[in-house]
Structures are given as C-alpha cells and as structure tokens.
Design an enzyme around this catalytic site. Structure first.
Site, short mmCIF file in Angstrom:
data_model
loop_
_atom_site.label_atom_id
_atom_site.label_comp_id
_atom_site.label_asym_id
_atom_site.label_seq_id
_atom_site.Cartn_x
_atom_site.Cartn_y
_atom_site.Cartn_z
N ASP A 165 23.25 -7.34 -2.67
CA ASP A 165 23.19 -7.26 -4.13
C ASP A 165 23.45 -8.58 -4.82
O ASP A 165 23.94 -9.54 -4.22
CB ASP A 165 24.24 -6.27 -4.63
CG ASP A 165 25.65 -6.86 -4.51
OD1 ASP A 165 26.00 -7.37 -3.44
OD2 ASP A 165 26.40 -6.83 -5.51
N LYS A 216 29.76 -2.24 0.47
CA LYS A 216 28.55 -1.45 0.39
C LYS A 216 27.37 -2.13 1.07
O LYS A 216 26.40 -1.48 1.43
CB LYS A 216 28.19 -1.23 -1.10
CG LYS A 216 29.19 -0.38 -1.85
CD LYS A 216 28.69 -0.19 -3.30
CE LYS A 216 29.70 -0.75 -4.24
NZ LYS A 216 29.32 -0.66 -5.64
N GLY A 217 27.43 -3.43 1.19
CA GLY A 217 26.27 -4.20 1.64
C GLY A 217 25.57 -3.71 2.88
O GLY A 217 24.34 -3.70 2.96
N ARG A 261 20.14 -3.71 -4.48
CA ARG A 261 20.46 -3.21 -3.14
C ARG A 261 19.36 -2.30 -2.59
O ARG A 261 19.17 -2.18 -1.39
CB ARG A 261 21.76 -2.39 -3.16
CG ARG A 261 23.02 -3.20 -3.37
CD ARG A 261 24.24 -2.34 -3.02
NE ARG A 261 25.47 -2.86 -3.58
CZ ARG A 261 26.23 -3.79 -3.00
NH1 ARG A 261 25.87 -4.33 -1.87
NH2 ARG A 261 27.35 -4.19 -3.56
N ASP A 302 26.24 -6.68 6.75
CA ASP A 302 24.92 -7.08 6.27
C ASP A 302 24.64 -8.55 6.51
O ASP A 302 23.59 -8.93 7.00
CB ASP A 302 24.78 -6.75 4.76
CG ASP A 302 25.94 -7.27 3.91
OD1 ASP A 302 26.90 -7.86 4.45
OD2 ASP A 302 25.88 -7.09 2.68
N LYS A 304 24.00 -16.85 7.64
CA LYS A 304 23.83 -18.15 6.95
C LYS A 304 24.72 -19.14 7.68
O LYS A 304 25.80 -19.48 7.22
CB LYS A 304 24.32 -18.04 5.51
CG LYS A 304 23.35 -17.46 4.54
CD LYS A 304 23.95 -17.60 3.15
CE LYS A 304 23.20 -16.77 2.15
NZ LYS A 304 23.91 -16.72 0.86
N ASP A 327 28.46 -15.29 5.97
CA ASP A 327 28.29 -16.50 5.18
C ASP A 327 29.41 -17.47 5.58
O ASP A 327 29.31 -18.12 6.61
CB ASP A 327 28.34 -16.04 3.71
CG ASP A 327 28.12 -17.14 2.71
OD1 ASP A 327 27.30 -18.03 2.97
OD2 ASP A 327 28.76 -17.12 1.64
P1 IMP Z 1 31.67 -14.29 3.90
O1 IMP Z 1 33.03 -13.68 3.86
O2 IMP Z 1 31.62 -15.58 3.12
O3 IMP Z 1 31.11 -14.44 5.29
O4 IMP Z 1 30.74 -13.37 3.05
C1 IMP Z 1 30.21 -12.22 3.53
C2 IMP Z 1 29.90 -11.29 2.38
O5 IMP Z 1 29.38 -12.01 1.26
C3 IMP Z 1 28.81 -10.34 2.78
O6 IMP Z 1 29.36 -9.15 3.25
C4 IMP Z 1 28.04 -10.14 1.49
O7 IMP Z 1 28.56 -9.04 0.80
C5 IMP Z 1 28.28 -11.38 0.68
N1 IMP Z 1 27.13 -12.32 0.68
C6 IMP Z 1 27.07 -13.53 1.26
N2 IMP Z 1 25.88 -14.13 1.05
C7 IMP Z 1 25.15 -13.25 0.33
C8 IMP Z 1 23.79 -13.28 -0.18
O8 IMP Z 1 23.00 -14.22 -0.02
N3 IMP Z 1 23.42 -12.18 -0.88
C9 IMP Z 1 24.24 -11.10 -1.09
N4 IMP Z 1 25.49 -11.04 -0.62
C10 IMP Z 1 25.96 -12.10 0.08
MG MG Z 2 29.42 -7.36 2.37
#
Ligand code: IMP
Ligand code: MG
Length: 171
Positions: free
Chosen positions: A155, A40-41, A161, A96, A127, A99
C-alpha cells in the site's frame, strides 16, 4: 500519488508464487508447516502462497508495522500477536517485502524466543540495496530496485493493496 509503470503482471506474480510454493513444498517434505503471515501487506501473497503449498499446513497472522506514509519509522509496532503456540513447530514467516530489514529482524527474534523447531523466512519482494540490518531470507520472489511499489497487498497510505499487479508509484 498515482499508479505508475507496471513492474510485475498478475501472470508473472502467479508463476513466481507457484515456483516458491514448489520449492517450499519440496524442502518441507514429510514435515508440517506453521505459516505466519505479516498483516496487512502480506495478506494477498500469503493467501496465494499457502494454497499452492502441498505439505500439511496450519497458519496464523501477526500484525506489525514500521511505516508511516512512505518512510520507515525505524522501530516496529506489533498490533496483534499470534494466538497459537509455536513451540516445536516448523515456522515459515511470510512477508510482502523486505526493505531496511528492521521489521523481519524484529519479528524473527520475537518468534525465535518462543522455541520453534525451525524458523524460515519468505518474502515476495526484496529491496536489497536498502538493507541496514542483516536478516537471513530463505525464499525470495523478486529482487527489486529502490523505488516505492504498490499492489498485490502493498500500500501507500492504505491504498492500492487490491491491485492484482505490482506497480511503481509516481508523484
Ligand atoms: P523494513 O522494516 O524496512 O524491511 O520494511 C518492511 C515493511 O515496509 C514491509 O512490510 C512493507 O510494509 C513496507 N514497505 C517497504 N517498502 C515498501 C514499498 O515499496 N511499498 C509498500 N510497502 C513497503
Ligand atoms: Mg509489511
């Protein structure tokens, strides 16, 4: 958890979205985009971005999640897949935030298997210092520090959100 200091105002968000959409529109000049939003992000960013893109565009959504509360679970769940075939299309995957990179890496690989003509990625927030896997990102809105943020689609346990700005979360 409470909403803390504001990181990006609505105004700042809107001007960055416009800038990204202009770059995308000029890069895809003469082509048609098939935009894929990750729910949803990315829903809020996606809606703003696609309305500012000026080349022909169609879209669909994919529902994916790797998070439980505020930590990544390390593996990605797909709760809903695309309904359209992306073979031969110019796919733009829109998220969105990136990370660790696990979600986007997984989704990219899943989409590449389906033979799109091209695949690019667009994320609103990055990030960078948290990255554990390498993923090519073609369009980035802002790089942010390693702190949890909410709002503009992002969220914390499904809340916040709908905030029209992006803020840090405070315990
Ligand atoms: P990754 O797989 O670790 O890159 O994470 C990506 C997903 O983690 C994104 O699509 C977000 O849904 C969630 N996410 C990562 N950091 C944050 C944050 O600071 N706030 C909210 N959601 C986050
Ligand atoms: Mg996401």
């Amino acid at each position: 958890m409470e909403i803390g200091k504001k990181l990006f105002t609505t105004r700042k968000i809107q001007s960055k979205v416009k800038e990204l959409a202009q770059r995308i529109s000029s890069d895809y000049e003469g082509k048609e985009i098939f935009a894929v939003g990750v729910l949803k992000g990315a829903a809020i960013f996606f809606a703003d971005l696609i309305r500012a893109i000026t080349v022909p565009l169609t879209f669909d959504f994919i529902i994916a999640s790797s998070y439980k509360k505020m930590e990544t679970t390390g593996y990605v769940n797909i709760y809903g897949d695309l309904r359209e075939d992306i073979t031969g299309k110019h796919v733009l995957l829109v998220e969105d935030i990136i990370d660790t990179g696990l979600t986007l890496k997984f989704l990219r690989e899943k989409l590449i298997e389906r033979n799109p003509q091209s695949l690019r990625t667009c994320v609103f927030l990055d990030k960078k210092e948290r990255r554990i896997v390498d993923v090519p990102i073609d369009y980035t809105g802002f790089e942010i520090p390693d702190k949890y943020v909410v709002g503009y689609g992002l969220d914390c346990e499904s809340k916040f959100r709908n905030l029209p700005y992006i803020a840090f979360l405070e315990p």
